[in-house]
Design a protein around this motif. Sequence first.
Motif, PDB file in Angstrom:
ATOM      1  N   ALA A   1      93.565 104.861 105.003  1.00 21.14           N
ATOM      2  CA  ALA A   1      94.783 104.054 105.029  1.00 21.14           C
ATOM      3  C   ALA A   1      95.459 104.149 106.397  1.00 21.14           C
ATOM      4  CB  ALA A   1      95.742 104.498 103.928  1.00 21.14           C
ATOM      5  N   LYS A   2      95.481 105.335 106.970  1.00 27.01           N
ATOM      6  CA  LYS A   2      96.071 105.526 108.301  1.00 27.01           C
ATOM      7  C   LYS A   2      95.273 104.761 109.348  1.00 27.01           C
ATOM      8  CE  LYS A   2      98.413 108.450 111.308  1.00 27.01           C
ATOM      9  NZ  LYS A   2      99.002 107.409 112.111  1.00 27.01           N
ATOM     10  N   GLU A   3      93.922 104.802 109.248  1.00 27.20           N
ATOM     11  CA  GLU A   3      93.085 104.064 110.189  1.00 27.20           C
ATOM     12  C   GLU A   3      93.355 102.563 110.094  1.00 27.20           C
ATOM     13  OE1 GLU A   3      88.958 104.962 109.645  1.00 27.20           O
ATOM     14  OE2 GLU A   3      89.269 107.111 109.899  1.00 27.20           O
ATOM     15  N   LEU A   4      93.447 102.064 108.855  1.00 23.83           N
ATOM     16  CA  LEU A   4      93.726 100.638 108.670  1.00 23.83           C
ATOM     17  C   LEU A   4      95.089 100.272 109.227  1.00 23.83           C
ATOM     18  CD1 LEU A   4      92.315  99.979 105.087  1.00 23.83           C
ATOM     19  CD2 LEU A   4      91.431  99.121 107.253  1.00 23.83           C
ATOM     20  N   GLU A   5      96.052 101.131 109.006  1.00 30.87           N
ATOM     21  CA  GLU A   5      97.398 100.888 109.529  1.00 30.87           C
ATOM     22  C   GLU A   5      97.371 100.866 111.050  1.00 30.87           C
ATOM     23  OE1 GLU A   5     101.499 103.365 109.722  1.00 30.87           O
ATOM     24  OE2 GLU A   5     100.575 103.206 107.743  1.00 30.87           O
ATOM     25  N   ASP A   6      96.650 101.822 111.642  1.00 32.38           N
ATOM     26  CA  ASP A   6      96.545 101.856 113.102  1.00 32.38           C
ATOM     27  C   ASP A   6      95.803 100.630 113.625  1.00 32.38           C
ATOM     28  OD1 ASP A   6      97.907 104.229 113.132  1.00 32.38           O
ATOM     29  OD2 ASP A   6      96.120 105.498 113.396  1.00 32.38           O
ATOM     30  N   ALA A   7      94.746 100.215 112.912  1.00 33.69           N
ATOM     31  CA  ALA A   7      93.986  99.039 113.338  1.00 33.69           C
ATOM     32  C   ALA A   7      94.867  97.802 113.266  1.00 33.69           C
ATOM     33  CB  ALA A   7      92.746  98.863 112.465  1.00 33.69           C
ATOM     34  N   GLN A   8      95.655  97.693 112.194  1.00 32.53           N
ATOM     35  CA  GLN A   8      96.547  96.550 112.085  1.00 32.53           C
ATOM     36  C   GLN A   8      97.618  96.605 113.161  1.00 32.53           C
ATOM     37  OE1 GLN A   8      97.946  96.702 108.066  1.00 32.53           O
ATOM     38  NE2 GLN A   8      96.242  95.497 107.282  1.00 32.53           N
ATOM     39  N   LYS A   9      98.106  97.793 113.449  1.00 30.24           N
ATOM     40  CA  LYS A   9      99.127  97.934 114.485  1.00 30.24           C
ATOM     41  C   LYS A   9      98.540  97.545 115.834  1.00 30.24           C
ATOM     42  CE  LYS A   9     101.810 101.594 114.589  1.00 30.24           C
ATOM     43  NZ  LYS A   9     102.222 102.982 114.826  1.00 30.24           N
ATOM     44  N   SER A  10      97.352  98.022 116.134  1.00 25.75           N
ATOM     45  CA  SER A  10      96.759  97.690 117.424  1.00 25.75           C
ATOM     46  C   SER A  10      96.414  96.209 117.480  1.00 25.75           C
ATOM     47  CB  SER A  10      95.532  98.556 117.698  1.00 25.75           C
ATOM     48  OG  SER A  10      94.543  98.335 116.710  1.00 25.75           O
ATOM     49  N   GLU A  11      96.008  95.623 116.353  1.00 25.03           N
ATOM     50  CA  GLU A  11      95.738  94.188 116.311  1.00 25.03           C
ATOM     51  C   GLU A  11      97.034  93.412 116.550  1.00 25.03           C
ATOM     52  OE1 GLU A  11      93.515  90.654 115.723  1.00 25.03           O
ATOM     53  OE2 GLU A  11      92.919  92.705 116.145  1.00 25.03           O
ATOM     54  N   ALA A  12      98.106  93.873 115.929  1.00 31.90           N
ATOM     55  CA  ALA A  12      99.401  93.210 116.123  1.00 31.90           C
ATOM     56  C   ALA A  12      99.856  93.362 117.572  1.00 31.90           C
ATOM     57  CB  ALA A  12     100.436  93.799 115.175  1.00 31.90           C
ATOM     58  N   GLU A  13      99.666  94.538 118.137  1.00 31.33           N
ATOM     59  CA  GLU A  13     100.041  94.740 119.535  1.00 31.33           C
ATOM     60  C   GLU A  13      99.210  93.850 120.447  1.00 31.33           C
ATOM     61  OE1 GLU A  13      99.509  98.913 120.094  1.00 31.33           O
ATOM     62  OE2 GLU A  13     101.431  99.423 119.178  1.00 31.33           O
ATOM     63  N   ARG A  14      97.907  93.740 120.147  1.00 35.70           N
ATOM     64  CA  ARG A  14      97.022  92.905 120.958  1.00 35.70           C
ATOM     65  C   ARG A  14      97.460  91.437 120.872  1.00 35.70           C
ATOM     66  NH1 ARG A  14      92.992  89.597 120.313  1.00 35.70           N
ATOM     67  NH2 ARG A  14      92.805  89.920 118.084  1.00 35.70           N
ATOM     68  N   LEU A  15      97.789  90.999 119.659  1.00 31.13           N
ATOM     69  CA  LEU A  15      98.224  89.622 119.487  1.00 31.13           C
ATOM     70  C   LEU A  15      99.572  89.375 120.170  1.00 31.13           C
ATOM     71  CD1 LEU A  15      97.165  88.967 115.798  1.00 31.13           C
ATOM     72  CD2 LEU A  15      96.120  88.055 117.872  1.00 31.13           C
ATOM     73  N   THR A  16     100.441  90.374 120.141  1.00 29.75           N
ATOM     74  CA  THR A  16     101.735  90.241 120.815  1.00 29.75           C
ATOM     75  C   THR A  16     101.537  90.115 122.322  1.00 29.75           C
ATOM     76  OG1 THR A  16     102.807  91.525 119.075  1.00 29.75           O
ATOM     77  CG2 THR A  16     103.976  91.345 121.167  1.00 29.75           C
ATOM     78  N   GLU A  17     100.658  90.922 122.882  1.00 33.03           N
ATOM     79  CA  GLU A  17     100.373  90.849 124.316  1.00 33.03           C
ATOM     80  C   GLU A  17      99.738  89.509 124.678  1.00 33.03           C
ATOM     81  OE1 GLU A  17      97.956  94.219 125.177  1.00 33.03           O
ATOM     82  OE2 GLU A  17      99.586  95.645 124.871  1.00 33.03           O
ATOM     83  N   GLN A  18      98.831  89.041 123.811  1.00 32.51           N
ATOM     84  CA  GLN A  18      98.177  87.767 124.058  1.00 32.51           C
ATOM     85  C   GLN A  18      99.198  86.626 124.011  1.00 32.51           C
ATOM     86  OE1 GLN A  18      95.094  86.917 121.236  1.00 32.51           O
ATOM     87  NE2 GLN A  18      94.227  85.277 122.454  1.00 32.51           N
ATOM     88  N   LEU A  19     100.122  86.689 123.063  1.00 32.60           N
ATOM     89  CA  LEU A  19     101.162  85.671 122.954  1.00 32.60           C
ATOM     90  C   LEU A  19     102.048  85.670 124.192  1.00 32.60           C
ATOM     91  CD1 LEU A  19     102.670  83.523 121.287  1.00 32.60           C
ATOM     92  CD2 LEU A  19     104.006  85.394 120.302  1.00 32.60           C
ATOM     93  N   ALA A  20     102.414  86.861 124.671  1.00 27.28           N
ATOM     94  CA  ALA A  20     103.250  86.955 125.867  1.00 27.28           C
ATOM     95  C   ALA A  20     102.515  86.369 127.079  1.00 27.28           C
ATOM     96  CB  ALA A  20     103.647  88.398 126.133  1.00 27.28           C
ATOM     97  N   ALA A  21     101.224  86.652 127.199  1.00 26.58           N
ATOM     98  CA  ALA A  21     100.443  86.114 128.318  1.00 26.58           C
ATOM     99  C   ALA A  21     100.354  84.595 128.241  1.00 26.58           C
ATOM    100  CB  ALA A  21      99.039  86.728 128.326  1.00 26.58           C
ATOM    101  N   GLU A  22     100.157  84.058 127.039  1.00 26.34           N
ATOM    102  CA  GLU A  22     100.072  82.603 126.882  1.00 26.34           C
ATOM    103  C   GLU A  22     101.409  81.942 127.188  1.00 26.34           C
ATOM    104  OE1 GLU A  22      97.428  80.679 126.442  1.00 26.34           O
ATOM    105  OE2 GLU A  22      96.204  82.485 126.497  1.00 26.34           O
ATOM    106  N   ARG A  23     102.495  82.583 126.782  1.00 28.67           N
ATOM    107  CA  ARG A  23     103.817  82.025 127.092  1.00 28.67           C
ATOM    108  C   ARG A  23     104.054  82.002 128.599  1.00 28.67           C
ATOM    109  NH1 ARG A  23     107.533  84.742 122.365  1.00 28.67           N
ATOM    110  NH2 ARG A  23     106.949  83.261 120.750  1.00 28.67           N
TER     111      ARG A  23
END
Length: 195
Positions: free
Chosen positions: A64-86
Amino acid sequence: MPEETQAEQVEPQPQEPETAPEADGRTDPWSDPEAARREIEKLRREAAGHRTKVRELEPLAAKAKELEDAQKSEAERLTEQLAAERERAAAATRSAVAAKVEALAAKTFADPEDAAGALDLTAYVDESGVIDRDRIQADLAALLERKPHWGRPDDGPRRPAPDRTQGSSGNGNRTPSDPANDFANWFKHSLDQAR
């Protein structure tokens, strides 16, 4: 498990009469050694059961912790990607507005890049991304009034273009030559020699 052996080695103590029940309706188990032993064994079994459950649940908690971390890192990656696209979209918008300003300033400014550098380019784009041409033209006119020296020089009388055939050319006897005549003379000379 050494506690169990110690519990077995304890000499029985003389039994005391049962005390009055406690407020919650139970009797004090520590007044009777046999009842205390049963209570201790019961608590040990419960603790062993809890330890077993914890061992069984630890891998699940880790997953569960690994999944949470994976989702967090995925969310962080998507946030960074969104900022770069903006940022990329904002840069493209700035470039488009600068090109529009320079195109409109080319008619009246000597150097249209001066006009693009002096104006706030973000002020000419609305929320939908449309560039306001009328506002740009009004601001260019106001800028030209404040800085008239940035304007294009008047189209007064033009100076004549220099004529290269005039003046000294290093050899005062030179006459301008026609390339077609030069080729015709060379060709004629080549034919005469070939005969």
